[in-house]
Design a protein around this motif. Structure first.
Motif, PDB file in Angstrom:
ATOM      1  N   THR A   2       0.833  -1.205   0.000  1.00 37.27           N
ATOM      2  CA  THR A   2       0.000   0.000   0.000  1.00 37.27           C
ATOM      3  C   THR A   2       0.866   1.253   0.000  1.00 37.27           C
ATOM      4  OG1 THR A   2      -0.094   0.200   2.404  1.00 37.27           O
ATOM      5  CG2 THR A   2      -1.747  -1.241   1.351  1.00 37.27           C
ATOM      6  N   ASP A   3       0.230   2.380  -0.284  1.00 36.56           N
ATOM      7  CA  ASP A   3       0.942   3.661  -0.219  1.00 36.56           C
ATOM      8  C   ASP A   3       1.469   3.920   1.185  1.00 36.56           C
ATOM      9  OD1 ASP A   3       0.528   4.150  -2.902  1.00 36.56           O
ATOM     10  OD2 ASP A   3      -1.212   5.447  -2.585  1.00 36.56           O
ATOM     11  N   ASP A   4       0.695   3.538   2.186  1.00 36.74           N
ATOM     12  CA  ASP A   4       1.138   3.710   3.578  1.00 36.74           C
ATOM     13  C   ASP A   4       2.392   2.873   3.859  1.00 36.74           C
ATOM     14  OD1 ASP A   4      -0.900   5.505   4.139  1.00 36.74           O
ATOM     15  OD2 ASP A   4      -2.198   3.978   5.054  1.00 36.74           O
ATOM     16  N   ASP A   5       2.425   1.660   3.314  1.00 32.32           N
ATOM     17  CA  ASP A   5       3.604   0.803   3.486  1.00 32.32           C
ATOM     18  C   ASP A   5       4.838   1.446   2.851  1.00 32.32           C
ATOM     19  OD1 ASP A   5       2.066  -1.139   4.796  1.00 32.32           O
ATOM     20  OD2 ASP A   5       1.743  -2.301   2.947  1.00 32.32           O
ATOM     21  N   THR A   7       5.297   4.642   2.268  1.00 31.54           N
ATOM     22  CA  THR A   7       5.643   5.814   3.057  1.00 31.54           C
ATOM     23  C   THR A   7       6.461   5.407   4.279  1.00 31.54           C
ATOM     24  OG1 THR A   7       3.677   6.991   2.308  1.00 31.54           O
ATOM     25  CG2 THR A   7       4.697   7.777   4.343  1.00 31.54           C
ATOM     26  N   GLU A   8       6.041   4.339   4.932  1.00 34.86           N
ATOM     27  CA  GLU A   8       6.765   3.846   6.114  1.00 34.86           C
ATOM     28  C   GLU A   8       8.167   3.353   5.728  1.00 34.86           C
ATOM     29  OE1 GLU A   8       7.915   2.842   9.872  1.00 34.86           O
ATOM     30  OE2 GLU A   8       6.198   4.070   9.271  1.00 34.86           O
TER      31      GLU A   8
END
Length: 90
Positions: A2-5, A7-8
């Motif tokens: 995911t985009d969140d992954d 970003t992290e």
């Protein structure tokens, strides 16, 4: 992923996590994201340089190989010489 992954992972890479950098380099190669690979190569990732060489060689991207060779990559220079030997200089 995911985009969140992503970003992290980028945050971890920015903090110096080699594992995060390695994962991002692999993901960039899978996506064919030359800009991200160039960014990691500029930061000293030899894996990113190797993958850029591999992608450029597969695509016949002589300009990218020349850029990498001019930047000091002996492998890129060797691949470029092989391509020029096979197809002639551009």
């Amino acid at each position: 992923m995911t985009d969140d992954d992503l970003t992290e992972l980028r945050a971890q890479a920015d903090q110096g996590s080699q594992d995060a950098i390695d994962q991002l380099v692999e993901l960039a190669a899978e996506r064919g994201d030359l800009e991200e690979l160039r960014r990691f190569a500029a930061q000293g990732s030899t894996d990113a340089v190797d993958l850029l060489i591999e992608l450029a060689s597969e695509r016949g991207d002589v300009e990218e190989l020349r850029r990498l060779a001019d930047g000091g990559s002996r492998t890129a220079a060797e691949v470029l010489a092989e391509l020029e030997e096979e197809y002639g200089p551009e």
